[in-house]
Design an enzyme around this catalytic site. Structure first.
Site, short mmCIF file in Angstrom:
data_model
loop_
_atom_site.label_atom_id
_atom_site.label_comp_id
_atom_site.label_asym_id
_atom_site.label_seq_id
_atom_site.Cartn_x
_atom_site.Cartn_y
_atom_site.Cartn_z
N GLY A 39 0.81 -1.21 0.00
CA GLY A 39 0.00 0.00 0.00
C GLY A 39 0.85 1.25 0.00
O GLY A 39 1.76 1.40 0.81
N THR A 40 0.54 2.15 -0.90
CA THR A 40 1.24 3.44 -1.00
C THR A 40 0.46 4.33 -1.96
O THR A 40 -0.23 3.84 -2.84
CB THR A 40 2.68 3.25 -1.52
OG1 THR A 40 3.49 2.64 -0.53
CG2 THR A 40 3.34 4.58 -1.85
N THR A 41 0.61 5.62 -1.79
CA THR A 41 0.11 6.59 -2.77
C THR A 41 1.22 7.58 -3.07
O THR A 41 1.67 8.31 -2.18
CB THR A 41 -1.12 7.34 -2.24
OG1 THR A 41 -2.17 6.42 -1.95
CG2 THR A 41 -1.62 8.35 -3.27
N SER A 168 -1.25 1.71 -4.49
CA SER A 168 -2.60 1.19 -4.28
C SER A 168 -3.65 2.29 -4.22
O SER A 168 -4.83 2.04 -4.44
CB SER A 168 -2.64 0.37 -2.99
OG SER A 168 -2.21 1.16 -1.89
#
Length: 273
Positions: A39-41, A168
């Site tokens: 998960g990362t933006t 994600s």
């Protein structure tokens, strides 16, 4: 047994799923590896004076928040930075390798490295490992050709765009960027748009969270902005609740005697000279 050669059809192939199910039946105790969701933006966009990159600060281990203040904007060169999504170790070591190569390149040639050179080394390295290095990268910088922004995927494909987002939470971030991006934006407008895009990814994805970090790159240099925004402030508790004895009624009560066996032990003191 030979089979006739057939043209491959489009769509998802379930052959590996059937193979894994057969192996689980034949070999007891076999654990088939599953895909790990990371998960990362991360996001970036080009404005009139340069490039601005942004990322969240949450690092996860499956469903556990491992780090609330993780740095995802990595240094490559004085005017080139890179945001990393995916496996944190892969992104960290890949950017370190490219940063060292760019330093040696600058020392040997006497010229500042170009953004296209960094992107080429990254995509060639990732393509060599065929996606086993799980790093999705956004490379941004300013060189003699002007501001540039590239998105590099784990299998080695890349694209040059005026704005992009990966991770994600990229769907929510791209929705904001596609709606409000304009060419030749000012620094204040670009910074506000980037914060909104990363915030949308944080609020719309459980794998993203923490604060919003940014890096502004212009022809004069780069400025790293830690904790530019904190969209998820911790909720303050209203107070503690105290319940007096007897608030909850006791419906049934059972008392079981516990038999204990007493064991006598003797302790002998140690002789000390």
């Amino acid at each position: 047994m030979l089979k006739p050669a057939l043209e491959p059809r489009g769509g998802f192939s379930f052959e590996n799923c059937q193979r894994n199910a057969s192996l689980e039946r034949v070999l007891p105790g076999l654990k088939v590896p599953h895909a790990r969701k990371t998960g990362t933006t991360i996001a970036g966009l080009v404005f009139q004076d340069g490039v601005i990159l942004g990322a969240d600060t949450r690092a996860t281990n499956d469903s556990v928040v491992a780090d609330k203040s993780c740095e995802k904007i990595h240094f490559i060169a004085p005017k080139i930075y890179c945001c990393g999504a995916g496996v944190a170790a892969d992104a960290e070591m890949t950017t370190r390798m490219v940063a060292s190569k760019m330093e040696l390149h600058a020392l040997s040639t006497g010229r500042e490295p170009r953004v296209a050179t960094v992107t080429r080394i990254l995509r060639q390295t990732l393509f060599r490992y065929q996606g086993h290095v799980g790093a999705s990268l956004i490379v941004g910088g300013v060189d003699l050709t002007g501001p540039q922004l590239y998105g590099v995927h784990p299998h080695g494909s890349y694209s040059r765009l005026p704005f992009t987002a990966l991770g994600s939470g990229q769907d929510a971030a791209l929705a904001v960027l596609e709606d409000r991006f304009q060419p030749n934006m000012t620094l204040e407008a670009a910074q506000g748009l980037l914060v909104e895009a990363v915030t949308a990814g944080i609020l719309g994805d459980l794998g993203s969270g923490g604060n919003v970090d940014a890096c502004v790159i212009t022809k004069t240099g780069a400025k790293l902005l830690r904790t530019l925004s904190s969209p998820t402030e911790p909720v303050k508790r209203s107070g503690r609740y105290h319940f007096v004895p007897g608030t909850t009624a006791v419906l049934t009560q059972t008392v079981k005697p516990l038999t204990l066996e007493l064991v006598e032990e003797t302790v002998q003191a140690m002789e000390v000279e």
